[in-house]
Every structure is written in C-alpha cells, then in structure tokens.
Design a protein around this motif. Sequence first.
Motif, mmCIF file in Angstrom:
data_model
loop_
_atom_site.group_PDB
_atom_site.id
_atom_site.type_symbol
_atom_site.label_atom_id
_atom_site.label_comp_id
_atom_site.label_asym_id
_atom_site.label_seq_id
_atom_site.Cartn_x
_atom_site.Cartn_y
_atom_site.Cartn_z
ATOM 1 N N PRO A 284 20.999 17.237 3.473
ATOM 2 C CA PRO A 284 20.807 18.685 3.430
ATOM 3 C C PRO A 284 20.085 19.204 4.669
ATOM 4 N N LYS A 285 20.429 20.435 5.002
ATOM 5 C CA LYS A 285 19.845 21.052 6.191
ATOM 6 C C LYS A 285 18.677 21.940 5.804
ATOM 7 N N GLY A 286 17.603 21.869 6.569
ATOM 8 C CA GLY A 286 16.461 22.752 6.338
ATOM 9 C C GLY A 286 16.695 24.067 7.060
ATOM 10 N N VAL A 287 17.198 25.047 6.320
ATOM 11 C CA VAL A 287 17.481 26.349 6.915
ATOM 12 C C VAL A 287 16.148 27.077 7.133
ATOM 13 N N LEU A 288 15.884 27.430 8.391
ATOM 14 C CA LEU A 288 14.595 28.052 8.707
ATOM 15 C C LEU A 288 14.722 29.567 8.846
ATOM 16 N N ARG A 488 17.191 30.824 11.889
ATOM 17 C CA ARG A 488 16.844 30.671 13.299
ATOM 18 C C ARG A 488 17.217 29.307 13.837
ATOM 19 N N THR A 489 17.182 28.312 12.949
ATOM 20 C CA THR A 489 17.569 26.962 13.347
ATOM 21 C C THR A 489 17.675 26.108 12.090
ATOM 22 N N VAL A 490 18.125 24.881 12.268
ATOM 23 C CA VAL A 490 17.989 23.872 11.218
ATOM 24 C C VAL A 490 16.683 23.169 11.545
ATOM 25 N N TYR A 491 15.783 23.120 10.585
ATOM 26 C CA TYR A 491 14.439 22.636 10.869
ATOM 27 C C TYR A 491 14.472 21.263 11.545
ATOM 28 N N GLY A 492 13.871 21.209 12.716
ATOM 29 C CA GLY A 492 13.775 19.942 13.444
ATOM 30 C C GLY A 492 15.066 19.483 14.096
#
Length: 659
Positions: A284-288, A488-492
Amino acid sequence: MTEHSAGNGRENTNIESLLKEGRVFKPSAAFSKGTEVGSPAAWEKLRAQASKSPVKFWEARAKELRWEKPWKKALDWKFPFAKWFVGGKLNASANCLDRHLEGPRANKAAIIWEGEPGEQRTLTYRQLHREVCVFANTLKKLGIRSGDRVAIYMPMVPEAAVAMLACARIGATHSVVFGGFSAEALRDRIQDAQAKAVITADGGWRKGAIVPLKAAVDDALAQCPGVETVVVLRRCGSVVSMKEGRDHWWQDALRGVGADCPPAALDAEHPLFILYTSGSTGKPKGVLHTTGGYLTHAAYSARLVFDLKENDVFWCTADIGWVTGHSYVVYGPLANGATVLMYEGAPMTPAPDRFWDLIERHRVTVFYTAPTAIRAFVRLGAEHVRKHDLSSLRLLGTVGEPINPEAWLWYRKEVGGDRCPIVDTWWQTETGGIMISPLPGATGTKPGSATKPLPGIDAAVVDKDGKPVPKGSGGLLVVRRPWPGMLRTVYGDPERYRAQYFSQIPGCYFTGDGARVDKDGYFWILGRVDDVINVAGHRLSTMEIESALVGHPRVAEAAVVGHPDELKGQGITAFVTLQTGVAAGPEMVDALKGAVAKAIGSIARPDVIRFADALPKTRSGKIMRRLLRDVAAGVKTSGDTTTLEDFAALAKLQPVQDE
Ligand code: 7RM
C-alpha cells in the motif's frame, strides 16, 4: 438476477422504461432557492470563473479559512510536484474548532455520537475544542512533537476525531488505520510511516461483539521498535494487557493536563496526514496530504456539494479509517461549523432498520453513504425503511463505487421520499476531496452518473496519449491541472508518486479509472482499469492479496481477480496453484482465506478459491488476467487465447464449492 436488477419484475419494467427515457432529475425550485449555487446559470458562472483563472478561484476559496499568515505564492507547480499557498501559515484544528467559538456556534453540537450498544453523547464545539486541547497537551506531555507520525487505530467514537484534531493542533502527522485491518496490515503501515506513537482503544463494538483493537496493536508492535508510546482509550471495558512505560490509558493520561493549547501555526504545506491506499503494484501507498490545500478543498466541497446549513445534521457513514471519514466526517463538515452524526457500529445491528432509526431519532438532514450499503438495503426490502419517519432528510449522497441506476432510483424513492436530490460523488484517497459531483441546487442528475467536475477541477476523459476521446466513447479519466487537495507525494517514495500517477498519460494526473462523457458533458465512471478491485467500496490490490496467498507455504502461485457481485460490486476470486503433492480441498480453502484475512483483514478474504495445475500465461510469462476475469465471472472466455502457454490450463480450472 443480473448485476443491475433489483426488486420485483414489475418495478423493473418501470425502471427500464424510466432509464430509457433518459430522464434528468432536476432539483425542485424550493430546494434550489436556499442553496449557494441554485441554478444551472449560477453553476456555469462559477465554472467559467474557475476555468478562466483557476489559481485565483482557489485563492478565493482558501481565503474562507483562517490563516495565521497569508501566503506569498498561491501555486508552485513543478510537474508533478505541487505546493499550494506557499509561505502561508494556518492550523487545521483551529479552523475546525477555535474559529467557531467566537459566535453562536460555540454551543452548537459539533458531534452527535451513538455507540452500537446505544449510548449517546453530544459534544458542542466548545466541548470538542476543550477535549482536543487537553488531548493535544497530553500528546505533548508524552513526547509527541510537530512532524512526528502518529498512528490512529480506533473505533468510531468521538475520541477518534479528537485524536486526529489533537495531532493537527500540534503538527503531528496522523496516519489513521482502519480498525478492520489486521495486525499485520497495521504493522506494515506503522513501519512505513515510522510512527512514534499509536492511539487506540481496548476495543470497539461491531455486530454485537468487541473488536479487539489493543490486542492487534500488541501483535503489530512486536515488530515496531520505533513506537515509544501507546495511548489506549477505555471504550469497552475489556481486559487488555498494558506494557509498563509504553502503554497509557487515555483517561489516566489526561488527568491534571490543562486545556490551554494554542494551535501551532503551521506551513500550508505541513503534512497533515498519511493515509494508506491500495495501488496496482506492491505494498500500500502512503498518500500524503498537507494542510492548507487539503483543508481548502475539503471545506469548499463539503459546503457546496452537501449544501451545509446551520441547522443541518450531516451523517456520513464512512469510517474515519477511509479518506471519506477524514474529509466528510471530520475536516470538511467541522471546518464549516456543521453538526455531524457519528455512529460506531454496523448498519444491521441490532436490526436491519438501525440506520433509519438513527436518521429518525437524530433528525438527520443530509445522508451520505456507499452504493454497496444501498444495495444491501434494497435486498432487505423497503419495509424496514418505511417503518421510520425520514422526513427530516433533504439531501442524499453516494460515494465509493459506481451506483447502478436501480439502486439510485430505490434510494431516491424509498429513502429520499422522491423529494431529496442525490449527489453521486466521484473522488479518491489521492484527490483529498470530491472531484466530480452534482451541486444539488443546480445540477440535473442522471441515475448512475457523477455528472460534472466541480468548478476548479479540470477532469477529462482521454486516450493513452492524453488526447480527449470523442463524446460517448470510453477512455481514461485524468485531471489536467493541479488542485489544492491533491496528494503531494507517496510518503517516502516520490519516484513511486511520479510513476504511479504522472507517467502514464503525458502531462496529466491519471486516476486509474475508466470513464466516458455523454453528449451533455456528464461523466460516467466505468471502474478501475488497473489491478485494483473495489469490494463494497473498499479499494484492494489484487497483488497484495496474491502476495498473502503465496506467503502460504503450500502455495506455488496465485492470481486474484474481481468477479461481479450483486451486493459488493465486486467479489474476490483467487486462482491458486499448490505445491506439488498438496491436495486441494475445503481445509485448504479455509487455510488460504484465513491467510489473507490475517495478512490484510477480513475485507480482503476471497469469496471463491479455485485450484489449477497451472495458471494460463502468455509466452512472456504474464498471467492472463483478462481470461481469468472471464472465468471468474462465469462467462465463456472471449478474445484471443493464442498466446496461452498451456491451453490445457484453462480446462483444468476447477471450481471448488464455496460456503
Ligand atoms: C472516496 C473513495 C477511489 C476509487 C475510485 C473509483 C471508485 C469512488 C465513485 C467511484 C464511481 C463514484 N476513495 N469510486 N467514488 N466510482 N462512482 N461516485 O472512494 O480511494 O477509496 O477509492 O473508488 O474507482 O478510483 S478510494
């Protein structure tokens, strides 16, 4: 019954003819009169304004919030990275709370809560503010600082919102993990976000039983050495183990803590939250999401789409573990000073009319839920709805998946009494807020269409090269200009952000959805075009489920596809090849379903497991998913199969009786 039929035969005939008419449901004059955007002309004016100077348009929306310091630059867009309201400072919790304490809203209900067993609590804006301040000070006392990540794994109780807003108040980034996820899924998310603290409860009530949240946290934390602090809300009174020095009871921790907690003035781009969502590849992606842009979008969309008024009781049935709970239980409505209803438990507990009973007793005016829930209610029969006085309702909404016109029409008639407009809202975890939706006082609706992009949102349906497809043809749903609520990004992992969203269609954000636009400019969402499946409005990645399956020592290979499901939209079929010599059978089916539930959670448990000696593959070794989808749907396989490595594989697929 086919996927798109409901009710008895006679009703169906009526529905069919109704749909053939291509009827447009216009808002009544009485409804339109009281709304901010109350006519097609007013809508068009707003849209024209927004498309002429989109950044200016969003600046005007942002100015509706309270800023500690104005921004210097409204948009800094270095494809594909956006910054909104650069240099500005604000606090999300101050916008949701402090701002309302100055006038008559101070003593207005912010949250009306009902637990599944039936307890009720109401928190006014003043009370909620105080609870958030005390808890924010408690977090500080426990060593949480601005920029730290805090995981929240809570039932639907007011303290879940308090925890989110307290993090926002001090600048800690929250990462809410849905309480239905397993310990392993929680562990992965805590590790990826490098969370320093976890906020949880002893348990939560669901379907008359206690969900053992703290026990899952204990399991997860065995492999999360970075977590120094756990705060445990005493909710159910169940026995849990507490680790000395690490674990603190919520109720004890805040003893003696003061209520004076000025909101931190944070950069507009300060990370407000991370929310994990399934994508087509890998974990899973960390949606920021950040502060100023997200809150601007959430507040604006909540007000316009749900037409929020001072006297409304707004009920969004989503759990705070999903983005819908973030934007339309917490941030959007509270930024508007609205009253929200929050309900802890399951829709059919203790009886199938629980939702209608809640609406009647709390005089809910605006109701927002998922098509899968509506289909379940259709199946139960309208008598449960008809038992209750739902005359308080004035507006209905749906989100999470395409709604079939029959369910839409049932919702309108049985729940909305043929008087409430329906807003079918299309958006994603990544978009932060609603993107395509009717404005209820202005847009004529067509059952099954999310209608048009909100003013300020430049959505389009294009081909692979980014060229708009002709009206009426299917294509890929994209957004061509940045918007404030965008992730804004995928966390990390900024590279994954770029690859996932901005590299497939030139110059555009790619949603992963297919869609078509009709002659009137209405958008019809056709569903995912990638390896994401949508089960009861929950996004799941086929790859994640496959990796849970191949994690089982007896499994050689697995392929997971969605199949049509009347209730859930899609169900999950897993095709599994076992290690040589391992027998397929009911025990194996149970073991594999259990393995998936353990790795992800029960929501990902496959409905059907089919065993095969080999999976059908192309010459290059790719599993032929299209073919498997057809097999899973129970239809004859269509299309070209000449690239099959093993033709025999198809014949060998054996359905194993399920449940
Ligand atoms: C809010 C939410 C996003 C995916 C999205 C679509 C599907 C959502 C609708 C819809 C048709 C809708 N976030 N989807 N809303 N499809 N009509 N009104 O659901 O990140 O969990 O899912 O859900 O496929 O891409 S989500």
